[in-house]
Design an enzyme around this catalytic site. Structure first.
Site, short mmCIF file in Angstrom:
data_model
loop_
_atom_site.label_atom_id
_atom_site.label_comp_id
_atom_site.label_asym_id
_atom_site.label_seq_id
_atom_site.Cartn_x
_atom_site.Cartn_y
_atom_site.Cartn_z
N GLY A 78 14.51 47.74 -59.08
CA GLY A 78 15.04 48.56 -60.51
C GLY A 78 14.30 49.99 -60.61
O GLY A 78 12.95 50.33 -60.23
N SER A 107 9.54 44.73 -53.80
CA SER A 107 9.64 45.43 -53.64
C SER A 107 8.01 45.51 -52.28
O SER A 107 8.58 45.89 -51.23
CB SER A 107 9.85 46.71 -53.80
OG SER A 107 10.96 46.74 -54.86
N ASP A 143 8.51 46.04 -66.34
CA ASP A 143 7.23 44.50 -66.71
C ASP A 143 6.31 44.62 -66.66
O ASP A 143 5.74 43.68 -67.42
CB ASP A 143 7.73 43.54 -65.46
CG ASP A 143 9.70 43.58 -65.79
OD1 ASP A 143 10.00 44.30 -66.79
OD2 ASP A 143 10.16 43.02 -64.77
N ARG A 177 18.11 40.29 -93.41
CA ARG A 177 18.91 38.81 -92.86
C ARG A 177 17.19 39.15 -91.41
O ARG A 177 16.29 39.93 -90.92
CB ARG A 177 19.92 40.02 -91.60
CG ARG A 177 21.01 39.91 -92.07
CD ARG A 177 21.74 40.44 -91.22
NE ARG A 177 23.00 40.12 -91.32
CZ ARG A 177 24.74 41.12 -91.56
NH1 ARG A 177 24.52 42.41 -90.89
NH2 ARG A 177 25.36 41.12 -91.64
N HIS A 231 20.09 47.20 -70.91
CA HIS A 231 18.83 48.75 -69.83
C HIS A 231 18.63 49.84 -70.10
O HIS A 231 18.01 50.67 -69.61
CB HIS A 231 20.36 48.42 -68.25
CG HIS A 231 20.09 47.35 -67.83
ND1 HIS A 231 20.84 46.42 -68.25
CD2 HIS A 231 19.29 47.24 -66.41
CE1 HIS A 231 20.47 44.96 -67.05
NE2 HIS A 231 19.79 45.72 -66.08
N ARG A 244 15.46 50.81 -69.58
CA ARG A 244 14.64 51.33 -68.42
C ARG A 244 14.66 52.87 -68.48
O ARG A 244 14.47 53.41 -67.55
CB ARG A 244 14.87 50.63 -67.54
CG ARG A 244 14.88 49.30 -67.11
CD ARG A 244 15.12 48.76 -65.81
NE ARG A 244 16.27 49.28 -64.56
CZ ARG A 244 16.69 48.35 -63.99
NH1 ARG A 244 16.64 46.86 -64.55
NH2 ARG A 244 17.46 48.71 -63.90
O1 F6P Z 1 11.93 43.92 -63.51
C1 F6P Z 1 13.21 45.12 -64.45
C2 F6P Z 1 13.61 44.65 -65.58
O2 F6P Z 1 14.53 45.69 -65.68
C3 F6P Z 1 13.93 43.93 -65.45
O3 F6P Z 1 12.92 43.49 -66.56
C4 F6P Z 1 14.84 42.66 -65.52
O4 F6P Z 1 15.05 41.37 -66.07
C5 F6P Z 1 16.50 43.38 -64.24
O5 F6P Z 1 14.94 44.05 -64.04
C6 F6P Z 1 17.15 43.25 -64.59
O6 F6P Z 1 17.21 43.71 -63.33
P1 F6P Z 1 19.20 44.56 -63.13
O7 F6P Z 1 19.07 45.82 -63.07
O8 F6P Z 1 19.36 43.78 -61.38
O9 F6P Z 1 20.27 43.89 -63.89
#
Ligand code: F6P
Length: 396
Positions: free
Chosen positions: A17, A127, A150, A185, A301, A304
């Site tokens: 990823g 990887s 992570d 909430r 996502h 990321r």
């Molecule tokens: O390992 C990084 C990560 O973002 C994890 O935190 C998450 O569970 C996973 O990859 C998500 O993977 P994908 O991009 O395949 O949905």
């Protein structure tokens, strides 16, 4: 600057990823290697790019990466965008099965065609395990750079991308605070991390969470945990806080011990139901929970993709430079690490047995341990971590 060495041809790939900071490493590698007079080749989509090469769908010269100074399209008015962009200009892929001997052979052949002196591979535990096997079969000289939001690559205090992700989640918690407060909430926030709780724990502390559930301390939801969360919410009310932020790492499992895609949604429902049950069993202090609404947000996502933080840009520069220096010294088969505030490296033969064993057993390669200083910090700040004693304050 280290002295120039004889000319080399090196490759770089990003595997698994994506995460913030990959492009900053690529940039650092291009710059440091070009300065030494080396050629750099960017392998697209991880090891898949080597298959494309073997199959002839891309040519070797298509992969050449050059240091163009500030003069290439995309570098708006001299802005060197590569350092600031998240994602990977090489593309990322977390599929494919190089354990299939036919696929492995194609990858090895692609690598032979490329004729590299050494490879720099950015990856997480999975990887690294896969590339280590290929490298052994193909006799590759390689350097591993740990990357993952992570932060679960062992032997390094930091993996690339983690700091940025902590910032992203922390900002999200800040943003959710005001809507949670306005509506009184309980907002449950599901955070990534796979089987590790580092991201949830550190961003939860930084973002002012009242409850943080991580798989290392709360492997699965159960009535005791729900009791603790409800008690924490009641305790907050006694301190005049009418809302709560609950962070749950995606690795926490449901009551049956199974993985849930939306564990945060499940928890939000369970808190509401459990509070109502506690009220009905003659515990009036919990009846307040009946009127509280719960909502769940899965951050997904976006964790990321923010522009890399300054710290991730710094370690990207240090990791890239270190990888090039190691190749110049012909010190191959190394994991570049961050230890005690600086870049260093460890031989892969020392680190791979643990990474392989844990990855292949599907357990977290570098979990949050009970002695992790952030665990104690969270407890001392009255954050409920799912421990039996820690509601509000162990003394209360
Ligand atoms: O390992 C990084 C990560 O973002 C994890 O935190 C998450 O569970 C996973 O990859 C998500 O993977 P994908 O991009 O395949 O949905």
């Amino acid at each position: 600057m280290s002295p120039a060495t004889s000319s080399k041809k090196i490759g770089i790939l990003t595997s698994g990823g994506d995460c913030p900071g990959l492009n900053a490493v690529i940039r650092a590698v291009i710059k440091c290697a070009t300065k030494r007079g080396w050629e750099v080749y960017g392998i697209p989509y991880g090891t898949q790019g080597l298959i494309s090469l073997e199959q002839g769908s891309c040519g070797i010269q298509d992969l050449r990466l050059r240091d163009h100074g500030f003069d290439i399209p995309g570098r708006l008015h001299g802005v060197d965008v590569l350092q600031f962009l998240s994602g990977s200009i090489l593309g990322a892929l977390n599929k494919g099965d190089p354990s299939d001997p036919l696929i492995a052979e194609e990858i090895l052949e692609g690598y032979r065609l490329l004729g590299l002196d050494a490879l720099i591979a950015l990856g997480g535990d999975g990887s690294l395990d896969i590339i280590d096997d290929l490298a052994r079969q193909g006799g590759w000289n390689w350097i591993a750079i740990p990357k993952t939001i992570d932060n679960d690559v062992p032997y390094t205090e930091r993996s690339l991308g983690f700091d940025t992700a902590v910032g992203t989640v922390t900002r999200a918690l800040y943003d959710l605070t005001f809507t949670a407060a306005s509506h009184s909430r309980i907002i449950v926030v599901q955070v990534m991390g796979r089987d590790a709780g580092h991201l949830a724990l550190q961003s939860g502390i930084a973002g002012g969470a009242d409850v943080i559930l991580i798989p290392e301390l709360t492997p699965k939801l159960n009535d005791r945990i729900l009791d603790g969360i409800c008690q924490q919410i009641v305790h907050l009310r006694q301190c005049d806080r009418q809302f709560a932020l609950v962070v749950i790492a995606e690795g926490v499992r449901n009551q049956a011990g199974d993985k849930e895609k939306y564990i945060g949604d499940l928890l939000a429902e369970q808190i509401q139901r459990h509070g109502t049950q506690l009220c009905q069993t003659g515990q009036p202090e919990f009846c307040y929970l009946k009127s509280l609404e719960t909502r769940a947000t899965t951050l997904g996502h976006i964790q990321r993709s923010s522009p890399p933080s300054s710290f991730d840009r710094l370690i990207a520069a240090a990791f890239g430079r270190k990888a090039v220096d190691l190749i110049a010294e012909q010190t191959y088969q190394q994991l570049v690490i961050w230890a005690q505030g600086q870049v260093d490296s460890k031989p892969l033969e020392a680190v791979m047995p643990l990474i392989k064993a844990r990855h292949q057993a599907h357990v977290c390669t570098s979990p949050v341990t009970p002695s992790n200083p952030w665990v104690q910090t969270a407890r001392d700040l009255d954050i409920y971590l799912g421990d039996p004693l820690a509601v509000g304050n162990a003394d209360s």
